[in-house]
Scaffold this active site. Structure first.
Site, PDB file in Angstrom:
ATOM      1  N   ASP A  42      -8.221  -9.676  17.841  1.00 60.18           N
ATOM      2  CA  ASP A  42      -9.940  -9.438  17.384  1.00 60.18           C
ATOM      3  C   ASP A  42     -10.005 -10.476  16.346  1.00 60.18           C
ATOM      4  OD1 ASP A  42     -10.071  -6.111  18.149  1.00 60.18           O
ATOM      5  OD2 ASP A  42     -10.565  -7.397  20.304  1.00 60.18           O
ATOM      6  N   GLY A  44      -2.734  -8.853  13.026  1.00 61.77           N
ATOM      7  CA  GLY A  44      -3.055  -7.338  12.796  1.00 61.77           C
ATOM      8  C   GLY A  44      -3.139  -6.793  11.706  1.00 61.77           C
ATOM      9  N   HIS A  71       0.710  -1.166   0.234  1.00 62.20           N
ATOM     10  CA  HIS A  71      -0.133   0.065   0.163  1.00 62.20           C
ATOM     11  C   HIS A  71       0.778   1.108   0.061  1.00 62.20           C
ATOM     12  CE1 HIS A  71      -4.006  -1.900   1.761  1.00 62.20           C
ATOM     13  NE2 HIS A  71      -3.663  -2.430   0.460  1.00 62.20           N
TER      14      HIS A  71
HETATM   15  C1  BV8 Z   1      -7.968  -2.028  -5.511  1.00 60.72           C
HETATM   16  C2  BV8 Z   1      -5.090   4.307   2.266  1.00 60.72           C
HETATM   17  C3  BV8 Z   1      -7.527  -3.085  -8.075  1.00 60.72           C
HETATM   18  C4  BV8 Z   1      -3.252   4.603   2.649  1.00 60.72           C
HETATM   19  C5  BV8 Z   1      -6.110   2.067   2.047  1.00 60.72           C
HETATM   20  C6  BV8 Z   1     -15.293  -0.321  -5.243  1.00 60.72           C
HETATM   21  C7  BV8 Z   1     -13.422   0.377  -6.194  1.00 60.72           C
HETATM   22  C8  BV8 Z   1     -12.931   0.043  -6.456  1.00 60.72           C
HETATM   23  C9  BV8 Z   1     -11.653  -1.128  -5.201  1.00 60.72           C
HETATM   24  C10 BV8 Z   1     -12.767  -1.697  -4.466  1.00 60.72           C
HETATM   25  C11 BV8 Z   1     -14.325  -0.995  -4.519  1.00 60.72           C
HETATM   26  N1  BV8 Z   1     -14.521  -2.212  -4.200  1.00 60.72           N
HETATM   27  C12 BV8 Z   1     -14.003  -2.938  -3.304  1.00 60.72           C
HETATM   28  C13 BV8 Z   1     -12.808  -2.617  -3.676  1.00 60.72           C
HETATM   29  C14 BV8 Z   1     -11.717  -2.988  -3.578  1.00 60.72           C
HETATM   30  C15 BV8 Z   1     -10.933  -2.058  -2.258  1.00 60.72           C
HETATM   31  C16 BV8 Z   1     -11.124  -2.771  -1.706  1.00 60.72           C
HETATM   32  O1  BV8 Z   1     -10.698  -3.736  -0.106  1.00 60.72           O
HETATM   33  N2  BV8 Z   1     -12.575  -2.188  -0.196  1.00 60.72           N
HETATM   34  C17 BV8 Z   1     -12.779  -2.461   0.637  1.00 60.72           C
HETATM   35  C18 BV8 Z   1     -13.150  -1.483   1.663  1.00 60.72           C
HETATM   36  C19 BV8 Z   1     -14.258  -3.693   0.425  1.00 60.72           C
HETATM   37  N3  BV8 Z   1      -9.194  -1.957  -2.199  1.00 60.72           N
HETATM   38  C20 BV8 Z   1      -8.848  -1.317  -3.021  1.00 60.72           C
HETATM   39  O2  BV8 Z   1      -9.089   0.120  -3.676  1.00 60.72           O
HETATM   40  C21 BV8 Z   1      -7.321  -1.794  -3.322  1.00 60.72           C
HETATM   41  N4  BV8 Z   1      -6.500  -1.894  -5.170  1.00 60.72           N
HETATM   42  O3  BV8 Z   1      -8.222  -3.193  -5.391  1.00 60.72           O
HETATM   43  O4  BV8 Z   1      -6.809  -2.540  -6.870  1.00 60.72           O
HETATM   44  C22 BV8 Z   1      -6.809  -3.787  -7.821  1.00 60.72           C
HETATM   45  C23 BV8 Z   1      -6.869  -6.047  -7.240  1.00 60.72           C
HETATM   46  C24 BV8 Z   1      -6.305  -7.256  -7.779  1.00 60.72           C
HETATM   47  C25 BV8 Z   1      -5.236  -6.546  -8.042  1.00 60.72           C
HETATM   48  C26 BV8 Z   1      -4.666  -5.209  -8.307  1.00 60.72           C
HETATM   49  C27 BV8 Z   1      -5.816  -4.915  -8.418  1.00 60.72           C
HETATM   50  C28 BV8 Z   1      -6.736  -0.612  -2.737  1.00 60.72           C
HETATM   51  C29 BV8 Z   1      -6.201  -0.734  -1.390  1.00 60.72           C
HETATM   52  C30 BV8 Z   1      -5.283   0.318  -0.299  1.00 60.72           C
HETATM   53  C31 BV8 Z   1      -6.206   1.109  -0.184  1.00 60.72           C
HETATM   54  N5  BV8 Z   1      -5.818   2.272   1.070  1.00 60.72           N
HETATM   55  N6  BV8 Z   1      -5.098   2.876   3.295  1.00 60.72           N
HETATM   56  C32 BV8 Z   1      -3.470   4.919   4.348  1.00 60.72           C
HETATM   57  O5  BV8 Z   1      -4.120   5.799   4.694  1.00 60.72           O
HETATM   58  O6  BV8 Z   1      -3.130   4.315   4.344  1.00 60.72           O
HETATM   59  S1  BV8 Z   1      -6.351   0.862   3.055  1.00 60.72           S
HETATM   60  C33 BV8 Z   1      -6.075   0.782   4.649  1.00 60.72           C
HETATM   61  O7  BV8 Z   1      -6.905  -0.410   5.515  1.00 60.72           O
HETATM   62  C34 BV8 Z   1      -4.796   0.386   5.153  1.00 60.72           C
HETATM   63  O8  BV8 Z   1      -3.547   0.932   4.041  1.00 60.72           O
HETATM   64  C35 BV8 Z   1      -4.671  -0.580   5.409  1.00 60.72           C
HETATM   65  O9  BV8 Z   1      -3.482  -1.310   4.984  1.00 60.72           O
HETATM   66  C36 BV8 Z   1      -5.784  -1.018   5.512  1.00 60.72           C
HETATM   67  C37 BV8 Z   1      -6.217  -2.583   6.006  1.00 60.72           C
HETATM   68  O10 BV8 Z   1      -6.166  -2.155   7.027  1.00 60.72           O
HETATM   69  P1  BV8 Z   1      -6.215  -2.936   8.653  1.00 60.72           P
HETATM   70  O11 BV8 Z   1      -4.141  -2.503   8.183  1.00 60.72           O
HETATM   71  O12 BV8 Z   1      -6.175  -4.443   8.247  1.00 60.72           O
HETATM   72  O13 BV8 Z   1      -6.126  -2.579   9.843  1.00 60.72           O
HETATM   73  P2  BV8 Z   1      -7.338  -1.531  10.708  1.00 60.72           P
HETATM   74  O14 BV8 Z   1      -7.509  -0.666  11.367  1.00 60.72           O
HETATM   75  O15 BV8 Z   1      -8.583  -2.592   9.437  1.00 60.72           O
HETATM   76  O16 BV8 Z   1      -7.771  -3.459  11.102  1.00 60.72           O
HETATM   77  C38 BV8 Z   1      -5.991  -3.370  12.406  1.00 60.72           C
HETATM   78  C39 BV8 Z   1      -6.821  -4.709  12.796  1.00 60.72           C
HETATM   79  O17 BV8 Z   1      -5.486  -5.511  13.931  1.00 60.72           O
HETATM   80  C40 BV8 Z   1      -7.920  -5.436  13.733  1.00 60.72           C
HETATM   81  O18 BV8 Z   1      -8.331  -6.604  13.795  1.00 60.72           O
HETATM   82  C41 BV8 Z   1      -7.498  -5.294  15.359  1.00 60.72           C
HETATM   83  O19 BV8 Z   1      -7.967  -6.501  15.166  1.00 60.72           O
HETATM   84  C42 BV8 Z   1      -6.040  -5.778  15.073  1.00 60.72           C
HETATM   85  N7  BV8 Z   1      -4.971  -5.068  16.324  1.00 60.72           N
HETATM   86  C43 BV8 Z   1      -5.310  -3.907  16.272  1.00 60.72           C
HETATM   87  N8  BV8 Z   1      -3.999  -3.720  17.913  1.00 60.72           N
HETATM   88  C44 BV8 Z   1      -3.986  -4.859  17.405  1.00 60.72           C
HETATM   89  C45 BV8 Z   1      -4.783  -6.024  16.743  1.00 60.72           C
HETATM   90  N9  BV8 Z   1      -3.380  -6.916  16.104  1.00 60.72           N
HETATM   91  C46 BV8 Z   1      -2.033  -7.086  17.314  1.00 60.72           C
HETATM   92  N10 BV8 Z   1      -2.010  -6.736  18.370  1.00 60.72           N
HETATM   93  C47 BV8 Z   1      -2.865  -5.465  18.954  1.00 60.72           C
HETATM   94  N11 BV8 Z   1      -2.007  -4.734  19.836  1.00 60.72           N
END
Ligand code: BV8
Length: 240
Positions: free
Chosen positions: A208, A180, A114
């Site tokens: 979680d 994570g 990303h």
């Molecule tokens: C793509 C910006 C095509 C960077 C991010 C309609 C139109 C276009 C695309 C789509 C669409 N519908 C769906 C899609 C695909 C889309 C997508 O997935 N949407 C979702 C919302 C449904 N994806 C995209 O658009 C991607 N590109 O699809 O291109 C393609 C496809 C295939 C192959 C090639 C090309 C682009 C995705 C990038 C998006 N950018 N953010 C920024 O600002 O940082 S996403 C954002 O969420 C971050 O980048 C992050 O990396 C990502 C995932 O989040 P997590 O890291 O999981 O964080 P989160 O808070 O959600 O969860 C934290 C977890 O940690 C929790 O489970 C928690 O329990 C745990 N945790 C917390 N504390 C701890 C812990 N675990 C252990 N120890 C702890 N202490």
């Protein structure tokens, strides 16, 4: 007992949470104060570049005050030790995170799918340059001089980096470990399905249950700074 020679690890924001970097979807997380559509899409950037640049300036500055935690260090230790214990063994670290804590902990075989906070991407000449300062005052590109720098971070709808390398690593993997991440964003969240389809051992280490927990052979619940060092010790002990 370690079964796999090639391990692929996927990390998300949870691996950096205990270093003090906000996750996205938790209470008080990054998305709570900003709608994704307002800060993490190309349309948002076109609509309000100042808001988006300020959002990333704040996060870029914040990560530079944080340190890697025991989970980052354990993954770097596994990458260093594994090939010494398992002939031909490899560890590939695929991260959704845009901080540099894995690098600072010593991980090298690392794919930032990303993008990275500490890079700027020039929309005029396409050059990516290391960038630790702000972008909201529209500085010049070091290469072409254009005032067209954006964060080198993938927004929704943009193609994640090095997908061919990631798919290649997945197809050669003997073990896939997700740490994570909520499993909310694709294609990262779909990697476990590739592992399952290839009959690869899968493990999740998370605070979680994630959206994909049911897809893993095993899902361990707890903080990364406890679970990850424990898992790495287990893997290395199994290679004696
Ligand atoms: C793509 C910006 C095509 C960077 C991010 C309609 C139109 C276009 C695309 C789509 C669409 N519908 C769906 C899609 C695909 C889309 C997508 O997935 N949407 C979702 C919302 C449904 N994806 C995209 O658009 C991607 N590109 O699809 O291109 C393609 C496809 C295939 C192959 C090639 C090309 C682009 C995705 C990038 C998006 N950018 N953010 C920024 O600002 O940082 S996403 C954002 O969420 C971050 O980048 C992050 O990396 C990502 C995932 O989040 P997590 O890291 O999981 O964080 P989160 O808070 O959600 O969860 C934290 C977890 O940690 C929790 O489970 C928690 O329990 C745990 N945790 C917390 N504390 C701890 C812990 N675990 C252990 N120890 C702890 N202490």
């Amino acid at each position: 007992m370690s079964t796999g020679r090639n391990i692929v690890v996927l990390t998300g924001a949870g691996v950096s949470a205990e270093s003090g970097i906000d996750t996205f979807r938790a209470e008080g997380g990054l998305w709570e104060n900003h709608r994704v559509e307002d800060v993490a899409t190309p349309e948002a950037f076109s609509r309000d570049p100042d808001l988006v640049l300020r959002f990333y300036d704040m996060r870029r500055a914040a990560i530079q005050t944080k340190e890697p935690n025991a989970a980052h260090h354990a993954l770097a230790r596994l990458e260093a030790e594994w090939p010494r214990r398992v002939v031909g063994g490899t560890v590939t670290l695929v991260t959704q995170n845009v901080d540099d804590l894995h690098e600072r902990a010593g991980s090298f075989n690392l794919i930032h799918m990303h993008g990275e906070h500490l890079n700027a991407w020039c929309r005029a000449c396409e050059m990516r340059s290391v960038w630790t300062g702000a972008l909201s005052h529209r500085p010049q590109c070091p290469q072409c001089g254009a005032r067209a720098l954006r964060p080198d971070i993938l927004w929704f709808g943009e193609m994640p980096y090095r997908m061919a390398d990631i798919y290649d690593a997945m197809h050669n993997a003997d073990m896939f470990v997700s740490i994570g991440t909520s499993g909310a964003v694709y294609p990262a969240a779909g990697l476990v399905r590739i592992a399952r389809d290839n009959g690869v051992q899968t493990l999740e280490l998370n605070l979680d249950p994630s959206q994909g927990s049911d897809l893993f052979d095993e899902s361990r619940i707890g903080p990364a700074t406890r679970l990850v060092p424990g898992w790495v010790d287990e893997m290395l002990a199994g290679t004696k």
